[in-house]
Every structure is written in structure tokens, then in C-alpha cells.
Design a protein around this motif. Structure first.
Motif, mmCIF file in Angstrom:
data_model
loop_
_atom_site.group_PDB
_atom_site.id
_atom_site.type_symbol
_atom_site.label_atom_id
_atom_site.label_comp_id
_atom_site.label_asym_id
_atom_site.label_seq_id
_atom_site.Cartn_x
_atom_site.Cartn_y
_atom_site.Cartn_z
ATOM 1 N N ILE B 53 0.831 -1.208 0.000
ATOM 2 C CA ILE B 53 0.000 0.000 0.000
ATOM 3 C C ILE B 53 0.865 1.258 0.000
ATOM 4 C CG2 ILE B 53 -2.120 -0.944 1.001
ATOM 5 C CD1 ILE B 53 -1.080 -0.012 3.737
ATOM 6 N N SER B 54 2.145 1.089 -0.331
ATOM 7 C CA SER B 54 3.047 2.237 -0.246
ATOM 8 C C SER B 54 2.747 3.262 -1.337
ATOM 9 C CB SER B 54 4.492 1.768 -0.358
ATOM 10 O OG SER B 54 4.678 1.117 -1.598
ATOM 11 N N ASP B 55 2.174 2.823 -2.426
ATOM 12 C CA ASP B 55 1.944 3.733 -3.541
ATOM 13 C C ASP B 55 0.446 3.884 -3.775
ATOM 14 O OD1 ASP B 55 1.870 5.141 -5.846
ATOM 15 O OD2 ASP B 55 3.046 3.700 -7.042
ATOM 16 N N GLU B 56 -0.023 5.102 -3.659
ATOM 17 C CA GLU B 56 -1.449 5.378 -3.799
ATOM 18 C C GLU B 56 -1.976 4.918 -5.169
ATOM 19 O OE1 GLU B 56 -5.134 6.611 -2.478
ATOM 20 O OE2 GLU B 56 -3.280 6.167 -1.414
ATOM 21 N N GLU B 57 -1.102 4.996 -6.186
ATOM 22 C CA GLU B 57 -1.457 4.590 -7.555
ATOM 23 C C GLU B 57 -1.952 3.156 -7.651
ATOM 24 O OE1 GLU B 57 -0.579 5.993 -11.146
ATOM 25 O OE2 GLU B 57 -1.668 7.396 -9.828
ATOM 26 N N THR B 58 -1.448 2.321 -6.761
ATOM 27 C CA THR B 58 -1.784 0.904 -6.882
ATOM 28 C C THR B 58 -3.174 0.581 -6.337
ATOM 29 O OG1 THR B 58 -0.749 0.443 -4.746
ATOM 30 C CG2 THR B 58 0.621 0.153 -6.702
ATOM 31 N N ILE B 59 -3.783 1.527 -5.621
ATOM 32 C CA ILE B 59 -5.064 1.230 -4.970
ATOM 33 C C ILE B 59 -6.237 1.680 -5.853
ATOM 34 C CG2 ILE B 59 -6.437 1.541 -2.855
ATOM 35 C CD1 ILE B 59 -3.666 0.398 -2.297
ATOM 36 N N PRO B 60 -7.103 0.758 -6.264
ATOM 37 C CA PRO B 60 -8.302 1.186 -6.996
ATOM 38 C C PRO B 60 -9.299 1.863 -6.051
ATOM 39 C CG PRO B 60 -8.329 -1.196 -6.671
ATOM 40 C CD PRO B 60 -7.037 -0.698 -6.095
ATOM 41 N N HIS B 61 -9.796 3.024 -6.468
ATOM 42 C CA HIS B 61 -10.710 3.770 -5.602
ATOM 43 C C HIS B 61 -12.171 3.538 -5.935
ATOM 44 C CE1 HIS B 61 -7.963 6.521 -3.293
ATOM 45 N NE2 HIS B 61 -7.132 5.816 -4.058
ATOM 46 N N ASN B 62 -12.413 3.070 -7.117
ATOM 47 C CA ASN B 62 -13.800 2.767 -7.469
ATOM 48 C C ASN B 62 -13.813 1.578 -8.423
ATOM 49 O OD1 ASN B 62 -13.162 3.762 -10.089
ATOM 50 N ND2 ASN B 62 -13.487 5.857 -9.316
#
Lengths: 326, 450
Positions: B53-62
Motif C-alpha cells: 500500500i506504499s503507492d497510492e497509484e496501486t489502490i483502486p478507488h472505485n
């Protein structure tokens, strides 16, 4: 009796007589006539191989005229269907074919030089067992048998296999001929069990058992097998009647498990030659045209309607052979 | 029990065509919410085991993000040897099933509407679905896997699984015909069918146990995987047909489709001509010095008899893979020629000339009496049976991988004149890679002063 007049090459005059007096365009099977425009035809005029290729016919009447007029040494048509057969371009699909040549049967009882009644019969037996597997295991339909002059062709028109590539066709050959040693170890829940092919009475292990039994029952003391020495061959022949009523377990223990393994490994590679794999995997092969004359042996190549009763020496001998002077 | 503590695997996690999955789609509300920040999804993602979870880019938000991540995961996994799966751990998290199913249907619809069934996007969608299912199955406990396989098998009708449907699996040797239990053209997978139709033939053995032994999990998994891929493909065609009758496709779907294309265009730009420093072998101009003895023999020209097989079946795959995708066996992912050589420049300027020269050196020259064999060369590189190499035909045939040494010995025994490098390899292509590395090393050491 005509036997001494049989299997001799036909003269150009005999060829002409055959195509003019005996051959009828109606003898060409429907599986060719209904697709004549899509196929490439090939001819051998001089007996030096089919080098007149890329020939196409718009209809059966043109084919009829051509054969009448040219009386070729041999006539062939492609197993492939093309959009542009004159360029062998726009491949659509190919028949699935199996070629069992009597002189190439891996274990022949007759030991004759060319082909004879015995090995032709053997070829027909093999064809019949292939058909059983094609239908029973592989569920394929629309199978035609053709007597080629020196053996038999199986030609399949089942749509589900006609677009398959060479690799898959190669695997079908292996399956049908029992050319691959079945695995004998099966694992479940982390435990491995040994299961010999002859204990599994269905699927590929059964096919392998059948083909292997056929081979073993036809072995002669002269048969050469990799990995099988004279002593083993002798023991196999001595004990093989056990296989006639499927006593494989006893047979195996008489031979010894190590030697048994050697034997079946060797038979498996021999089985590969039951059908000519090159023909089956070649999507653009040309095959002898049923109804045409095999001039080398003066026999008719013809569709076999009933393999139970077919006798090439009765049905496939052209009239001119009977009229030859001895 | 709240939805975060579900521990049973929903079959929809594996099979998006199951009733359970269809139920999820029916219950999902408004399509517009797929753009909204989804707290439940984010929480599930960030709490997935071993998720980076270090990179916000890797997390899908929707859900829209999630859909794109599914494609991105596949493309990166396929093209990047240093792929970091911890960035996508949530895709293996069974608790995302509800969102995942929606993402799946969004993707399929977007791709079908915009690109239709015969597009690169559709192909990637189908392959991605297959790979995702395979990876997810790999993460399940054996008992769960069995249960899922059983559930999916039960939804198939007995006699439905014809072996002829799996020509491509056979052709690529993922399954072997002789390993399947076949009866009347059907692949036997279902236990009841086995017991009824084959079990009685067994003597002195427990049919139930024999079923477990003979019908292995691996075959079932491969078959089911392929069937789900097939269903995905069929569904794409179906949606495409329907969309042809509609006036205006949903703009949300069109945007998603464009984003998919963008993802697909990324790796193509970076893969191919880079120098590698990580032990991987990249596409690079051919070094004929590193060719194995068998290839050298063919390049010198063959005599009549073995010409066709040597040039078409043996040389063409070898030269094209050696030039464009030497790592094929190590990376074990399927590429097309145009994935590496999008303009077909290397094909036209380097690969074909080499093959044609070898054909010319045959006695008699191959194309002199058999000009049609040029078509077969094109076919072996995946461009169908056509006289010209054109991108629109790519995929009609498969890009043949180079023959193994074993096959060479069978089909072209005269080519096999092994030298000492041959002893340690099983494929002429591996020989090439091995020698390339050796030659590089020799070059580097000889340049050292003193």
C-alpha cells in the motif's frame, strides 16, 4: 485364375482403355464431386510422380473429359478445400486422413516384398480398429474408407476436426495408433498409485492395450524390435496366447516387470508406423483419386462400401487385367 | 456476519457466468456509482494479505479503477519479468467478489461495444480472464478448489464437453489427447457420468477411487478455465451484436474502453528493443555465430526431400523467435510477432531475407518448384495462409515455437550433429541463448587489458 497377371504395371494402352471403357465419372465418390471446385488436383502423366499440380476443375464434366483424354498414370486430389485451389490459397479446411499402407505395416506376418493378400487383409483389420476408436472414443462421424491400390485411406469429413492444425492431427494419430506409452502412475491426495494400462478398460489405456496386443500376437521370430533381444522375443512368443483372453497380469509376471516395460516401450514406438503420420499431419496433401487407376499395380483405387466383405482382388481389378495374355 | 469476514469462496470469484455472479449483477444498483469513491472497496483492497500500500497509484478507488487494474495486472504480468504481484494482491482476495464481478461485466461490455469481438482488446480480455482464474485457483486450498471445480462441473450438462472444443489446448500441448478420458467424443469430467458409463467396466477396483485417480484436478481446471474463456469470448460477440442495434452506447463504457487501449499501448512501447541487464534475453539483431549446428546446416541449403520441413517447420520458427522473442520458453507467455515488432520491420528486413536465402540455397531452390511454400512461412509466423504478411491476418494461425531437439531428431534426423553445447540443452533456441551469453562474456573478457 488371374493371379500371375495381377499387380503388374499398366501400359499406356491399358490406361486409355480403362478410362474410356471402364471408368465412369459416377464412380468418383460424392465426397469429391460435391467439392470439386474447392480442391486442387494433381496428376502423374509419366509415372515419375505427381508433378502436374495446381490443376482445378470447375465441374465434374471437365474432370471426366480430362481423364478420358489424358488417361494419366495416376490422379490425385487435395484433402484441402481452398478458396483459390489453383493457387493453393485461401485454405478453408482439410479432411482428416489416415493412410495405412500394406507394405509399411510394422509387423507383417507375410513378409512379402510388395503387397499381397495377407498384408492387405491386415491393413483392413487395422483400418477397422482405427474406425472403432474414431467413433467410440473420439465420437467422430462421416468416415469413408478408400482402397488405395496398396493399402487403405480413411477420410473423415467431420466438421469438428476439419479445421484442426497439424499438431492436433499428430496427437490424433498417436492416440489411434497407440504410439504413446500411457502413464502408469496416478496421484490423488498426495499418494501415488501404479496402474498398468491393461487394468483400465476404457479411454487411451484401452486403445494402447488393444494395439499392443495386436502387435504382440503378430510378432514373428524374425521381427526386429529395439530393446528386445532374441531371448525376450522368444519368451514373448511362447507366452503370448495368454493375451488372447486378456491375461495381461499373468503375461507380465511370466515376462518379468522390467522386461515387460522394455517390450511395451518398444511396441509403442513401433505402433507409430501403423499409419503414415506424415500424410495425416499434412494439411495440403494430395491423395489418390478414388475411381482412378493405380497404374503401377493395375488396380482401381475405390471407395469401400462394406469393409466386412471387401476383397480388392475381386472388386478392384480392372477388366483389362483379365484380358491380358499370360 | 458482515461481508468482510466471509471466508467461503463464492463461485462467482472464479466463474463470472455462474448464477451467483448473475445475482450480484442483478442486485447492483445504479451504473453511475462505479465512478464514486468506494470506501468498502478501498478497505478490502488495503486489507488484502500482503498487499503493497506504499503507492497510492496501486489502490483502486472505485469499480472503474478495479476494472482497469484487472487488465493492467495481466499486461504487466505478461510483459514485465519483474512484475510485482504484491501491488495486485487484492485481485486474489475472495472478498472482493462482488466488486470484481461488476468490474468484469463493465469491461466486457465496454470492449465489445467499442472494439467488437475480433480486436486486440477482446483477445486480451479473454486471456486476462483465463489467467486471473488460473491465479485465483492457485491461491485456494485444495478442498476449496475441489469444491469450486465440482460446483462448476455440476452446472455443465454431461456430454457437453466435446474434446474437439479444445483444439487450441491440444495444439499448444497444454493438454495431451492421450491424457484425457474420452467416450463418444466427450471428455469425461463428471463423476456421475463416469460411474454410469465407464465405472461398471472396472473389475476388482473401486470405481469412485478410480475416478479420483484418472480424472485429475489439473485436467478439470484446464478444461473449466478454457470453457470460461470461451464463454467470455461468446459473451463479447453477443454484446457486440446487440450493441449494433443500439443508437448510442453509454459514454461511461466508451471511456473505459479507451482507457483499456491506453494500458495496452504502454508495454508495447517499452518492450522489445531495450538492452537487458537482468539476465533476461531481449529481442536483438541475430548473431549467426551463436546458431546451433542444425540451423547452420539448413542455412547452407538442403537437398530435395527434407527441404520443406527444414525451411518451413524448423527454420522459420527458429529464426523468428531467435530474432524477436528468444525468451519464449523461459517466460512462458504467448506473444504475437506484432507485439514485439509492431511495424513488422524486423520481419521484412531481417527474418524473411534469411529464410528466403536458405530456401534459395536448397537444391533445387525451394520456391522454384514450390512457390506456394511462401504462404506456409507466413502461416508459421501467425499470419494465416496468405501470400502477404498483413497485420489484419495475424492470429489466424499460431506463431510456431521452435522444434525441440527431440522433434528435430524425429522429423529431420539428418540435421542433428550435436556439439558439446548441445548436450546441455533441449531446444535449438536454448542453444542460441546459451551461446549468445558465452560470446558476450568472451567479448567482454577479451577486451580487458592485460
Amino acid at each position: 485364375m488371374v493371379s500371375d497377371q495381377l499387380l503388374k504395371p499398366a501400359t499406356p494402352e491399358e490406361r486409355r482403355r480403362y478410362y474410356r471403357e471402364e471408368w465412369d465419372v459416377k464412380d468418383v465418390p460424392e465426397f469429391i464431386s460435391n467439392s470439386v471446385q474447392k480442391r486442387e488436383f494433381g496428376f502423374d502423366h509419366m509415372g515419375r510422380g505427381p508433378n502436374h499440380r495446381y490443376k482445378v476443375f470447375r465441374n465434374m464434366d471437365l474432370l471426366r473429359k480430362f481423364l478420358r483424354y489424358r488417361a494419366p498414370f495416376a490422379a490425385y486430389s487435395s484433402v484441402a478445400f481452398y478458396e483459390k485451389p489453383q493457387r493453393r490459397d485461401g485454405w478453408i479446411k482439410s479432411e482428416l486422413v489416415f493412410d495405412v499402407d500394406a507394405k509399411d505395416i510394422p509387423i507383417r506376418e507375410c513378409g512379402c516384398e510388395g503387397v499381397c493378400e495377407v498384408c492387405l487383409n491386415q491393413a483392413l483389420e487395422i483400418i477397422s480398429s482405427l474406425i472403432d476408436t474414431l467413433k467410440g472414443d473420439l465420437g467422430l462421424k462421416d468416415i469413408h474408407v478408400v482402397y488405395s491400390g496398396r493399402g487403405y485411406h480413411l477420410r473423415l469429413f467431420d466438421e469438428s476436426v476439419m479445421t484442426m492444425d497439424s499438431d492436433v492431427r499428430g496427437q490424433i494419430v498417436q492416440y489411434l495408433s497407440g504410439a504413446e506409452l500411457p502413464r502408469n502412475e496416478y496421484a490423488a491426495e498426495g499418494v501415488t498409485y501404479k496402474l498398468e494400462h491393461f487394468t483400465i478398460p476404457f479411454g487411451y489405456p484401452q486403445v494402447f492395450t488393444d494395439r499392443t496386443r495386436y502387435a504382440i500376437l503378430h510378432l514373428t521370430p524374425e521381427t526386429q524390435l529395439d530393446e528386445v533381444n532374441q531371448k525376450l522375443l522368444k519368451d514373448v512368443i511362447k507366452n503370448r496366447e495368454l493375451l488372447e483372453d486378456n491375461q495381461w497380469g499373468i503375461f507380465r509376471s511370466k515376462i518379468g516387470p522390467q522386461r515387460f516395460q522394455k517390450l511395451i516401450r518398444s511396441i509403442a514406438s513401433l505402433n507409430m508406423a501403423l499409419v503414415d503420420a506424415k500424410v495425416s499431419i499434412d494439411l495440403k496433401r494430395i491423395l489418390r483419386l478414388p475411381s482412378s487407376l493405380h497404374s503401377m499395380v493395375s488396380m482401381k483405387c475405390m471407395e469401400v462400401k462394406n469393409i466386412e466383405t471387401f476383397d480388392p482382388f475381386k472388386e478392384a481389378v480392372p477388366k483389362f487385367v483379365y484380358e491380358r495374355k499370360s | 456476519m458482515n461481508k468482510y469476514s466471509i471466508c467461503m469462496v463464492n463461485v462467482a470469484f472464479i466463474n463470472p457466468f455462474s448464477d451467483e455472479a448473475r445475482q450480484i449483477v442483478r442486485e447492483y444498483g445504479n451504473l453511475n456509482t462505479i465512478y464514486q469513491e468506494n470506501g468498502d472497496l478501498i478497505q478490502l483492497v488495503t486489507r488484502s494479505p500482503s498487499q503493497d500500500i506504499s503507492d497510492e497509484e496501486t489502490i483502486p478507488h472505485n469499480i472503474m479503477d478495479l476494472a482497469l487494474k484487472r487488465i493492467e495486472w495481466y499486461v504487466k504480468k505478461k510483459n514485465n519479468p519483474e512484475f510485482d504481484y504484491r501491488k495486485y494482491s487484492y485481485l486474489y482476495n475472495r472478498n472482493i467478489t462482488n466488486f470484481d464481478v461488476i468490474a468484469f461485466y463493465l469491461l466486457v461490455q465496454a470492449i465489445s461495444v467499442k472494439f467488437g469481438p475480433n480486436s486486440r482488446e477482446s483477445r486480451v480480455m479473454v486471456e486476462a480472464q483465463g489467467k486471473l482464474m488460473e491465479s485465483r485457483m492457485g491461491e485456494l486450498l485444495l478442498s476449496e478448489k475441489r469444491e469450486i471445480l465440482g460446483t462448476i462441473l455440476n452446472t455443465l450438462l454431461p456430454g457437453e464437453v466435446k474434446w474437439t472444443m479444445f483444439a487450441d489446448l491440444l495444439s499448444s500441448r497444454k493438454i495431451k489427447l492421450t491424457d484425457l478420458v474420452l467416450d463418444q467424443g466427450n471428455i469425461i469430467l463428471d463423476k456421475d457420468y463416469f460411474m454410469e458409463n465407464l465405472g461398471y467396466k472396472l473389475e476388482h477396483r473401486d470405481p469412485g477411487k478410480m475416478y479420483d485417480l484418472l480424472i485429475g484436478d489439473k485436467i478439470k481446471e484446464l478444461i473449466i478455465n478454457r470453457m470460461i474463456m470461451q464463454k467470455t469470448e461468446d459473451y463479447i460477440s453477443e454484446v457486440y451484436q446487440k450493441s449494433q442495434r443500439q443508437v448510442e452506447p453509454n459514454p461511461i463504457l466508451l471511456e473505459l474502453a479507451d482507457n483499456v487501449t491506453e494500458i495496452l499501448n504502454q508495454p508495447m512501447a517499452t518492450y522489445g528493443y531495450r538492452g537487458g541487464a537482468t539476465g533476461k534475453v531481449e529481442a536483438s539483431p541475430l548473431n549467426q555465430e551463436a546458431f546451433p549446428p542444425c540451423v547452420k546446416i539448413v542455412l547452407e541449403g538442403m537437398k530435395s526431400g527434407g527441404r520443406n520441413d527444414a525451411i518451413i517447420l524448423f527454420l522459420t520458427p527458429f529464426i523468428s523467435y531467435a530474432r524477436l522473442y528468444p525468451d519464449v520458453f523461459r517466460r512462458n507467455t504467448t506473444l504475437r510477432v506484432s507485439d514485439v515488432d509492431p511495424e513488422l520491420a524486423a520481419v521484412e528486413k531481417e527474418i524473411l531475407p534469411l529464410i528466403y536465402e536458405a530456401a534459395e540455397r536448397c537444391t533445387p531452390p525451394l520456391f522454384e518448384d514450390q512457390p506456394q511454400e511462401k504462404v506456409n512461412i507466413n502461416a508459421k509466423m501467425g499470419f494465416g495462409m496468405h501470400s502477404e504478411i498483413e497485420l489484419k491476418h495475424e492470429g489466424e494461425t499460431t506463431w510456431y515455437t521452435p522444434m525441440s531437439c527431440e522433434k528435430v531428431k524425429l522429423h529431420l534426423p539428418s540435421l542433428c550433429k550435436p556439439d558439446k553445447t548441445c548436450k546441455s540443452i533441449g531446444n535449438p533456441l536454448s542453444y542460441y541463448i546459451r551461446r549468445l551469453t558465452d560470446l558476450k562474456y568472451e567479448e567482454a573478457t577479451s577486451e580487458e587489458p592485460g
